[in-house]
Design a protein around this motif. Structure first.
Motif, PDB file in Angstrom:
ATOM      1  N   ASP A 186      71.396  -0.312 -44.657  1.00 48.34           N
ATOM      2  CA  ASP A 186      72.521   0.630 -44.662  1.00 48.34           C
ATOM      3  C   ASP A 186      72.093   2.023 -44.220  1.00 48.34           C
ATOM      4  O   ASP A 186      72.833   2.719 -43.527  1.00 48.34           O
ATOM      5  CB  ASP A 186      73.158   0.698 -46.060  1.00 48.34           C
ATOM      6  CG  ASP A 186      74.040  -0.505 -46.338  1.00 48.34           C
ATOM      7  OD1 ASP A 186      74.496  -1.140 -45.369  1.00 48.34           O
ATOM      8  OD2 ASP A 186      74.275  -0.812 -47.518  1.00 48.34           O
ATOM      9  N   ARG A 187      70.891   2.434 -44.628  1.00 48.60           N
ATOM     10  CA  ARG A 187      70.426   3.773 -44.248  1.00 48.60           C
ATOM     11  C   ARG A 187      70.214   3.865 -42.739  1.00 48.60           C
ATOM     12  O   ARG A 187      70.497   4.892 -42.122  1.00 48.60           O
ATOM     13  CB  ARG A 187      69.118   4.104 -44.983  1.00 48.60           C
ATOM     14  CG  ARG A 187      69.262   4.247 -46.486  1.00 48.60           C
ATOM     15  CD  ARG A 187      70.098   5.473 -46.864  1.00 48.60           C
ATOM     16  NE  ARG A 187      69.507   6.702 -46.382  1.00 48.60           N
ATOM     17  CZ  ARG A 187      68.561   7.380 -47.027  1.00 48.60           C
ATOM     18  NH1 ARG A 187      68.103   6.932 -48.182  1.00 48.60           N
ATOM     19  NH2 ARG A 187      68.084   8.512 -46.523  1.00 48.60           N
ATOM     20  N   VAL A 188      69.699   2.788 -42.155  1.00 47.31           N
ATOM     21  CA  VAL A 188      69.486   2.761 -40.709  1.00 47.31           C
ATOM     22  C   VAL A 188      70.832   2.732 -39.982  1.00 47.31           C
ATOM     23  O   VAL A 188      71.032   3.432 -38.986  1.00 47.31           O
ATOM     24  CB  VAL A 188      68.630   1.541 -40.304  1.00 47.31           C
ATOM     25  CG1 VAL A 188      68.438   1.489 -38.786  1.00 47.31           C
ATOM     26  CG2 VAL A 188      67.275   1.595 -40.998  1.00 47.31           C
ATOM     27  N   LEU A 189      71.755   1.936 -40.507  1.00 48.28           N
ATOM     28  CA  LEU A 189      73.079   1.852 -39.890  1.00 48.28           C
ATOM     29  C   LEU A 189      73.808   3.188 -39.963  1.00 48.28           C
ATOM     30  O   LEU A 189      74.554   3.551 -39.048  1.00 48.28           O
ATOM     31  CB  LEU A 189      73.905   0.756 -40.575  1.00 48.28           C
ATOM     32  CG  LEU A 189      73.430  -0.678 -40.323  1.00 48.28           C
ATOM     33  CD1 LEU A 189      74.246  -1.665 -41.162  1.00 48.28           C
ATOM     34  CD2 LEU A 189      73.518  -1.031 -38.854  1.00 48.28           C
ATOM     35  N   ASP A 190      73.595   3.929 -41.055  1.00 47.20           N
ATOM     36  CA  ASP A 190      74.216   5.256 -41.171  1.00 47.20           C
ATOM     37  C   ASP A 190      73.759   6.170 -40.033  1.00 47.20           C
ATOM     38  O   ASP A 190      74.547   6.938 -39.482  1.00 47.20           O
ATOM     39  CB  ASP A 190      73.858   5.893 -42.520  1.00 47.20           C
ATOM     40  CG  ASP A 190      74.617   5.265 -43.679  1.00 47.20           C
ATOM     41  OD1 ASP A 190      75.634   4.597 -43.430  1.00 47.20           O
ATOM     42  OD2 ASP A 190      74.187   5.439 -44.831  1.00 47.20           O
ATOM     43  N   HIS A 196      76.756   7.488 -33.029  1.00 51.86           N
ATOM     44  CA  HIS A 196      77.864   6.919 -32.266  1.00 51.86           C
ATOM     45  C   HIS A 196      79.110   7.789 -32.295  1.00 51.86           C
ATOM     46  O   HIS A 196      80.009   7.619 -31.480  1.00 51.86           O
ATOM     47  CB  HIS A 196      78.193   5.519 -32.829  1.00 51.86           C
ATOM     48  CG  HIS A 196      79.219   4.773 -32.044  1.00 51.86           C
ATOM     49  ND1 HIS A 196      79.000   4.342 -30.758  1.00 51.86           N
ATOM     50  CD2 HIS A 196      80.488   4.399 -32.366  1.00 51.86           C
ATOM     51  CE1 HIS A 196      80.075   3.718 -30.311  1.00 51.86           C
ATOM     52  NE2 HIS A 196      80.980   3.732 -31.261  1.00 51.86           N
ATOM     53  N   LYS A 197      79.164   8.732 -33.249  1.00 55.19           N
ATOM     54  CA  LYS A 197      80.347   9.592 -33.350  1.00 55.19           C
ATOM     55  C   LYS A 197      80.514  10.412 -32.086  1.00 55.19           C
ATOM     56  O   LYS A 197      79.538  10.942 -31.542  1.00 55.19           O
ATOM     57  CB  LYS A 197      80.217  10.536 -34.561  1.00 55.19           C
ATOM     58  CG  LYS A 197      80.400   9.853 -35.901  1.00 55.19           C
ATOM     59  CD  LYS A 197      80.307  10.871 -37.024  1.00 55.19           C
ATOM     60  CE  LYS A 197      80.520  10.212 -38.380  1.00 55.19           C
ATOM     61  NZ  LYS A 197      80.407  11.203 -39.480  1.00 55.19           N
TER      62      LYS A 197
END
Length: 200
Positions: A186-190, A196-197
């Motif tokens: 999850d930390r990497v995906l964050d 990506h924003k």
């Protein structure tokens, strides 16, 4: 978008709240037209509370807001599906959802993370995972490097089976390294989501 508020005597339509990222159903609330308007204007999911008899923005007391993403109406125009991003647990009990589910995608990698955590401290002395953790971060980091090199080597050949197996080995050992560092997927995906924003 037409919402049939008149279908119910109290003018409230059911609103299913779904996590925009994980697709987990978080809770069920009720909305009137004013609540829908405030939700879209405020950017935070707002209901009509039947117990308080007023508009109620989820998180106004706890700070666990539901960041509004999108709204859809079902085929009968009398039920809403609202996708949102939760900031903290959704249920008043402190659970991720009102059904006491963990709010993570149903993905095997998350299951694998939990297996790694269990075997890390488990009693099986023959466990490969436990033995690697016992050797420390240097050994685990070395294994990630070795597996990465093997993936590169196999990528230059045409043996699909070897390439996929080496890729699986690399991913597995990377999960071990993340755990050793005190992080998770999850930390990497964050970080990836932040990148990506769209830039203003």
């Amino acid at each position: 978008m037409k919402i049939d508020y008149k279908k119910y005597s109290d003018g409230l339509v059911p609103a299913i709240i779904q996590d925009a990222n994980t697709s987990k159903v978080l809770m069920l609330g009720f909305m009137n037209e004013e609540a829908v308007n405030k939700t879209t204007e405020l950017g935070k999911v707002t209901f009509f509370s039947r117990s308080k008899n007023r508009l109620w923005t989820k998180g106004e007391e706890s700070g666990h807001f539901l960041e509004f993403v999108s709204l859809q109406v079902d085929c009968d125009n009398d039920t809403l599906l609202i996708k949102a991003i939760p900031h903290g647990p959704t249920c008043h009990t402190g659970a991720d959802t009102c059904w006491n589910e963990t709010n993570k995608p149903d993905h095997f990698l998350y299951h694998l993370e939990s297996v790694i955590e269990q075997r890390k401290t488990g009693g099986d002395e023959k466990s490969y995972v436990r033995s690697l953790f016992a050797k420390g971060i240097n050994k685990i980091a070395q294994k990630v490097g070795e597996e990465a090199v093997e993936v590169v080597i196999e990528a230059k050949d045409n043996n699909e089976d070897l390439f996929l197996n080496e890729s699986a080995d690399l991913l597995f050992h990377y999960l071990l390294l993340l755990n050793t560092k005190g992080y998770n997927l999850d930390r990497v995906l964050d970080v990836l989501k932040e990148r990506h924003k769209p830039k203003p």
